[in-house]
Structure formats: C-alpha cells, structure tokens
Design an enzyme around this catalytic site. Structure first.
Site, short mmCIF file in Angstrom:
data_model
loop_
_atom_site.label_atom_id
_atom_site.label_comp_id
_atom_site.label_asym_id
_atom_site.label_seq_id
_atom_site.Cartn_x
_atom_site.Cartn_y
_atom_site.Cartn_z
N ARG A 111 0.72 -1.15 -0.02
CA ARG A 111 0.05 -0.16 0.03
C ARG A 111 1.06 1.35 0.07
O ARG A 111 1.82 1.42 0.83
CB ARG A 111 -0.87 -0.07 1.10
CG ARG A 111 -1.59 1.50 1.69
CD ARG A 111 -2.86 1.22 2.47
NE ARG A 111 -3.77 0.41 1.98
CZ ARG A 111 -5.05 0.51 2.31
NH1 ARG A 111 -5.30 1.36 3.49
NH2 ARG A 111 -6.17 -0.20 2.01
N HIS A 138 -7.16 0.68 -6.53
CA HIS A 138 -7.57 -0.28 -5.54
C HIS A 138 -8.24 -1.26 -5.99
O HIS A 138 -9.39 -1.48 -5.79
CB HIS A 138 -8.29 0.72 -4.43
CG HIS A 138 -8.36 -0.04 -3.23
ND1 HIS A 138 -7.59 -1.04 -2.80
CD2 HIS A 138 -8.99 0.56 -1.96
CE1 HIS A 138 -7.70 -1.41 -1.50
NE2 HIS A 138 -8.67 -0.65 -1.02
N GLN A 141 -10.12 -3.90 -3.83
CA GLN A 141 -11.38 -3.39 -3.47
C GLN A 141 -12.54 -3.70 -4.36
O GLN A 141 -13.42 -4.10 -4.19
CB GLN A 141 -11.19 -1.96 -3.12
CG GLN A 141 -12.44 -1.24 -2.72
CD GLN A 141 -13.30 -1.70 -1.07
OE1 GLN A 141 -12.22 -1.94 -0.18
NE2 GLN A 141 -14.11 -2.22 -1.15
N ASP A 233 -17.43 7.05 -1.57
CA ASP A 233 -16.14 6.92 -0.99
C ASP A 233 -15.96 8.14 -0.14
O ASP A 233 -16.36 9.44 -0.48
CB ASP A 233 -15.00 6.49 -1.82
CG ASP A 233 -13.57 6.29 -1.26
OD1 ASP A 233 -13.51 6.10 -0.07
OD2 ASP A 233 -12.65 6.35 -1.83
N CYS A 273 -16.46 1.69 0.34
CA CYS A 273 -15.57 0.71 0.46
C CYS A 273 -14.95 0.88 1.96
O CYS A 273 -14.27 -0.16 2.57
CB CYS A 273 -14.09 1.06 -0.28
SG CYS A 273 -13.78 3.01 -0.02
N ARG A 301 -13.60 -8.73 0.76
CA ARG A 301 -12.17 -8.75 0.52
C ARG A 301 -11.20 -9.90 0.81
O ARG A 301 -10.30 -10.24 0.14
CB ARG A 301 -11.54 -7.47 1.44
CG ARG A 301 -12.10 -6.20 1.18
CD ARG A 301 -11.79 -5.65 -0.21
NE ARG A 301 -10.26 -5.29 -0.18
CZ ARG A 301 -9.51 -4.25 0.34
NH1 ARG A 301 -10.32 -3.40 0.92
NH2 ARG A 301 -8.40 -4.36 0.24
N1 CP Z 1 -11.30 -0.43 2.11
C1 CP Z 1 -10.20 -0.46 2.50
O1 CP Z 1 -9.24 -0.53 1.74
O2 CP Z 1 -10.04 -0.25 3.78
P1 CP Z 1 -8.59 -0.15 4.76
O3 CP Z 1 -8.30 1.21 4.20
O4 CP Z 1 -9.06 -0.16 6.11
O5 CP Z 1 -7.76 -1.21 4.29
N1 NVA Z 2 -10.27 6.78 -1.48
C1 NVA Z 2 -9.71 6.12 0.05
C2 NVA Z 2 -10.05 4.84 -0.22
C3 NVA Z 2 -9.74 4.14 1.42
C4 NVA Z 2 -9.86 2.73 1.42
C5 NVA Z 2 -8.21 6.54 0.13
O1 NVA Z 2 -7.33 6.59 -0.71
O2 NVA Z 2 -8.00 7.22 1.33
#
Ligand code: CP
Ligand code: NVA
Length: 313
Positions: A111, A138, A141, A233, A273, A301
């Site tokens: 990440r 993502h 997701q 989101d 999400c 997930r």
């Molecule tokens: N939806 C998602 O990726 O959640 P987290 O940021 O908690 O991993």
């Molecule tokens: N768009 C959000 C998604 C988190 C899972 C971010 O990148 O923070």
C-alpha cells in the site's frame, strides 16, 4: 476448482492487464473459497508454507487484516511491516528493500502513496506484487465490490452503478474499470473540478465490454434515477489532507443521504469501500439502513484476496 496456472507469477497493480475472463476467474474462485469457508473449510493450502510480505506506507484496517487472514487460511505466513519500521527511512533504497524481501518472501502486497513506488517494486521484484491501494488504483477493493454486486444483484452485465464523490480517486477508477470490463454501466457523479480525467475516461471506454457505458455528470439526482447500485467513498483520500477545506466545500452537495435516495429505485444497494466519514459523504441512516451492503463488501475482501493469492502466487 478453477485452473490456477494462467495467472501464476503476475503482478496485480491495476486491473488493466487483466482480461474480462481473468477477472471472472478470480471472482469464481473467490466465490468457491467463500462457500468452502462458510462450510467449515478454514485452511486451503494454496500457499503451502510460502511467506507474503505486507508493506504499508499508509494506515489500513480492512486490507491489512483481510490479507493477513487470507494468507493464514491459504497455509502461508504473513509478515506485516509499516514503512516507518524499515531501513528505507534511514536511507536504504526502495529497490534494495525489495531485493532483501525477495530473498525471503514469495509475494509482496504493498500500500503506497505514489503508484510509481509500486511500479518500482514490481520492476525489481522477482515475486508477484499486489496493489493494496495506491493513489491511482485499489483493484482488490474493486474485485470484492464486483463479487458483492453479483451476490446481491445476480450479475454485473447491464447493472447501473453510480459512484458519487471524487471521480479521480483510486476506488472510483478501479471500480469503473472492473464494472465496464464486466459489462455493467457506470455513472460518475462529481463536482466538475473533481470529475474523472477525460484521458482515463477515454481509456476505460475503449476497453469496455460491448455496450457498457461510462457517463460523467455533476448532478446527483439525475445520476441516481436508474441506479441499481449507489457507491460512495471519502471526499479526502489518504495523502490529500492539505486539500481538506476546499474539498469539504466542493463536495457538500454530494452527500448520500435519505433525501437523495428518494430519487433512486427502492431496491438500490448502497456501497462504500470504508472507512466511512459518517455525516460527510454518507449519513448514518443510509450506511446503517436496509439497502446498505457495506459489511458484505468488507467481508468479500477476504474471499477475493484469497483467490488472487491462490492464482498469482
Ligand atoms: N477499504 C479499505 O481498503 O479499507 P482499509 O483502508 O481499512 O484497508
Ligand atoms: N479513497 C480512499 C480509500 C480508502 C480505502 C483513500 O485512498 O483514502
């Protein structure tokens, strides 16, 4: 069980280099994995003693936990490391970090803030690299979201998905790509300034399945009229904190609330999400309401990531 040969060794940075058939194969295996788990089959040893490194530059609840559990349930060993605990913060290069991880691990789940960091990791790595969220995509997701839509609506083909929020964010981009490849329609409702880049929209349209459509609008009421799915989101993604004030102003009219749902069909499902900022992009009554499927999304997930790991690693 599906064949697990064709995707072996590949990276999953975005869905762009995965065909419609490959995406369907991942979803099919995810569904099988879910069925087996629900019937008490906790361990399916696809990873059989392999180790998977989880490299996180940003916070995470769902992604981290679901990957750790997925790896365990596949008979593998997860090793989580926060970026700040590694020698990179003392000047070791990302490339050398990847070389070290490659000496011990059979896959990397990462990440990152900048998608270009993922590309560096993937270029150096001899083992598959899976995107656990970047500024641009993502994909895990989006795949879990597709599994959820199939479970709730029976299919994706012909389904109208409406995303309300930041049209350029990671979640919206990957969701749109997945839906269009699988034959669904997507409408993105965003303030003009935050609408999806036209070059990315053109790319998605070019790769869409048959008559799937991508519509961009700034009108929430128009957008939700024929929605089978309403998805939202956060307005401020991780890494955009300095834009908080401005985004709050711009997105104010784009809240998913019960007033807006009056304009949508009764059987619309509500997706997010997560994490949600309750009272901003979505209200309590909607996220906790009868149409919400956000906890199914979160659960999926796990199943989807088990399928991804089983097929790629
Ligand atoms: N939806 C998602 O990726 O959640 P987290 O940021 O908690 O991993
Ligand atoms: N768009 C959000 C998604 C988190 C899972 C971010 O990148 O923070």
């Amino acid at each position: 069980m599906s064949s697990i040969r064709s995707m072996k060794g590949r990276d999953l940075l975005t869905l762009s280099n995965f065909t419609r058939e490959e995406i369907k194969e991942i979803l099919k295996l995810a569904s099988e994995m879910k069925y087996l788990l629900k019937n008490g089959k906790y361990i399916i040893p696809y990873l059989n003693g392999k180790s998977v490194f989880l490299l996180f530059q940003k916070p995470s609840t769902r992604t981290r936990i679901s990957f750790e559990v997925a790896i365990y349930q596949l008979g593998g060993f997860p090793i989580y490391a926060n970026w700040n605990e590694l020698q990179v913060i003392r000047g070791e290069t990302l490339e050398d970090t990847v070389r070290a991880i490659n000496a011990y691990c059979d896959a990397i789940v990462a990440r990152v803030y900048k998608h270009s960091d993922l590309e560096i990791i993937a270029n150096v790595s001899r083992v598959p690299v899976i995107n656990a969220l970047s500024d641009l995509a993502h994909p895990c997701q989006a795949l879990a979201d597709c599994l959820t839509i199939i479970e709730k609506k029976g299919k994706i083909e012909g389904i109208n998905v409406v995303f309300i929020g930041d049209g350029n964010n990671n979640v919206c981009r990957s969701l749109s790509e997945a839906i269009l490849k699988l034959g669904g329609n997507i409408t993105i409702v965003s303030p003009k300034k935050y609408q999806m880049d036209s070059s990315y929209a053109d790319f998605l349209r070019k790769n869409a399945y048959k008559d799937s459509s991508l519509i961009l609008t700034d009108n929430p009421i128009e957008g939700v009229k024929n929605a089978d799915v309403i998805y939202t989101d956060v307005w401020v993604s991780m890494g955009q904190e300095s834009e908080y004030e401005e985004r709050m102003k711009e997105f104010k009219k784009y809240q998913v609330n019960s007033e807006l749902l009056k304009f949508a069909p009764d059987d619309v499902i509500i997706m997010h999400c997560l994490p949600a900022h309750r009272g901003l992009e979505i209200t309590d009554e909607v996220i906790d309401g009868k149409n919400s499927v956000v906890w199914d999304q979160a659960e999926n997930r796990l199943h989807v990531q088990k399928a991804i790991l089983a097929l790629l690693v």
